[in-house]
Design a protein around this motif. Sequence first.
Motif, PDB file in Angstrom:
ATOM      1  N   PHE A  65       0.830  -1.212   0.000  1.00 30.93           N
ATOM      2  CA  PHE A  65       0.000   0.000   0.000  1.00 30.93           C
ATOM      3  C   PHE A  65       0.866   1.264   0.000  1.00 30.93           C
ATOM      4  O   PHE A  65       0.687   2.176  -0.794  1.00 30.93           O
ATOM      5  CB  PHE A  65      -0.924  -0.028   1.235  1.00 30.93           C
ATOM      6  N   LEU A  66       1.870   1.269   0.929  1.00 29.95           N
ATOM      7  CA  LEU A  66       2.724   2.454   1.051  1.00 29.95           C
ATOM      8  C   LEU A  66       3.576   2.639  -0.203  1.00 29.95           C
ATOM      9  O   LEU A  66       3.772   3.752  -0.669  1.00 29.95           O
ATOM     10  CB  LEU A  66       3.626   2.335   2.289  1.00 29.95           C
ATOM     11  N   LEU A  67       4.063   1.509  -0.756  1.00 30.30           N
ATOM     12  CA  LEU A  67       4.897   1.574  -1.961  1.00 30.30           C
ATOM     13  C   LEU A  67       4.105   2.142  -3.132  1.00 30.30           C
ATOM     14  O   LEU A  67       4.575   3.009  -3.874  1.00 30.30           O
ATOM     15  CB  LEU A  67       5.424   0.166  -2.291  1.00 30.30           C
ATOM     16  N   GLN A  68       2.856   1.642  -3.238  1.00 25.23           N
ATOM     17  CA  GLN A  68       2.001   2.123  -4.334  1.00 25.23           C
ATOM     18  C   GLN A  68       1.727   3.625  -4.178  1.00 25.23           C
ATOM     19  O   GLN A  68       1.772   4.372  -5.157  1.00 25.23           O
ATOM     20  CB  GLN A  68       0.674   1.357  -4.348  1.00 25.23           C
ATOM     21  N   ALA A  69       1.477   4.034  -2.903  1.00 29.34           N
ATOM     22  CA  ALA A  69       1.206   5.446  -2.648  1.00 29.34           C
ATOM     23  C   ALA A  69       2.424   6.292  -2.981  1.00 29.34           C
ATOM     24  O   ALA A  69       2.330   7.360  -3.567  1.00 29.34           O
ATOM     25  CB  ALA A  69       0.813   5.627  -1.178  1.00 29.34           C
ATOM     26  N   TRP A  70       3.588   5.774  -2.613  1.00 29.44           N
ATOM     27  CA  TRP A  70       4.847   6.488  -2.872  1.00 29.44           C
ATOM     28  C   TRP A  70       5.072   6.638  -4.375  1.00 29.44           C
ATOM     29  O   TRP A  70       5.428   7.703  -4.868  1.00 29.44           O
ATOM     30  CB  TRP A  70       5.996   5.729  -2.207  1.00 29.44           C
TER      31      TRP A  70
END
Lengths: 193, 185
Positions: free
Chosen positions: A123-128
Motif C-alpha cells: 500500500f505504502l509503496l504504491q502510494a509512494w
Amino acid sequence: MNHITEELLNEYLDQALDQAAAGSIDRHLQSCRVCTARMQGLQRLFEELAALPEEPLTRDLAPGILARLRPQPAFSFGKLLLLGQAGTALTILVLLAHNIPDNLNLGGFWHNAPGKLPDIQTFLLQAWLLASRIQLPSVEFPTLPAPWLQTGLDSSSISLILASTAALWVVGNLLLLNKTPPASGNTRHEKSS
Amino acid sequence: MQTNNEVELVNQILLKDQQAYTEFIHRYQAVVFNVAWRMLGIREDAEDAAQDTFLRAFRFIKNFDRTRPIVPWLKQIAVNVCFDRLKRIPEEQPLEEDTLPYPDPAPGPETQASQRLRRERIHLEILKLPPRYRAVIELRHFQELRYHEIARVLNRPLSDIKSDLFRARKLLAAALQELNTGKSV
C-alpha cells in the motif's frame, strides 16, 4: 417551666405554625420572661436585616451581557483544523488496522475476512510511486527509494508504529476539542416560581 | 401577577428582540445585583454573578410562567448563581481581610458607631456565614419565601433548610449581641 424550643420560636416568628400551636406559644410568652427575651433578640435581628440598605449599581451591565448573548459560531477555524486532523488520523488508523492482527496472532479470522485491504508495504509503496509520478508545471518529484524498506521492519511492525501514532493523534485531538470551556452557568433548569 | 408590560417584554425576548433584552436588563439589573451583593460582598463578583443571572434567565425564559411576577424568579436564579459560585470556594477557607467589602472596624461601644457602620457590620457578619446559611438568610429575610419555597429553590430537604436557617440566625444574633456589648467580633 419548659421553655419554647429554638425551632418552635423560629417557626413562630416566621408564621409557620398552625393557629393552635401559635396560640400556645402566645400564652407561654405572656408568662415567661426568658422566652420573651429570646424572642425579642430574634426580632431585633429580623429588623436589623430588614434595614440593610440597597447598594447602588455603578455601571450598566447590559453591554457585557449582550456581548455574551451573541451567537458564537458552532465551529471555529481551530476546531475545524483539529477535527480535520482527528479525521485524517482516524482514516490512517482504519487503513492500518488490518495489519495489526499479524502481531496480535488472532488466527485466520482477519485474513479470511472478505474485502481484505492490501499489505501495508504494498500500500505504502504504491502510494509512494503514485506520488512520485505527480508532475507540477515546473516541479517533478524525484524517484527515491522508499525509506521504510531500509529499516528492516516487517509490515506488521510498521503498521503498529503508525497505528499507535495515529491513535495518539486521535486521542490528542479529541482532548483538545473537549478542552473548549462550556458556556457559563450550570445546566440546572430554572423552573418558574 | 405580572403587568401586561412585563408579559409583553418577555414575549419580545422570546422573539429575540435585542431592544427587549436591553430594556429587561436595565429594568432589573439593580435588583439582581443587590442579591449578589448581599451574598458575595465583592462588587466585581456581584456584577459578574448578576451577568450570569441574566444569561441563565434568558436561557430558561421559555419555561417561565408568564402569569407570575418576574422579579422573584430572577432573584431566585441570582441566589442559585451566587450559591454555585460560593460552593466552588472551599468552605473552611476563612474570609480574608482584604476581600471584605468594608474594613473590619475596631471594637468600640455601639453607642459610638454610626448607623451606617452598624449596617456594614451586619452585612459583614452575613458574609462570614457558610454559603448555604447565606442562601437561606437571603431567601427568607430578603425575598420573604416560606420554608418549603426555599427548599424548592435550593433543591434541598425542608429539614435542612430549617436547621440551616435557625443556625444562621443564632450565629447572627450572637454577633449582634457582641456588637451591642461593644466586644470584638
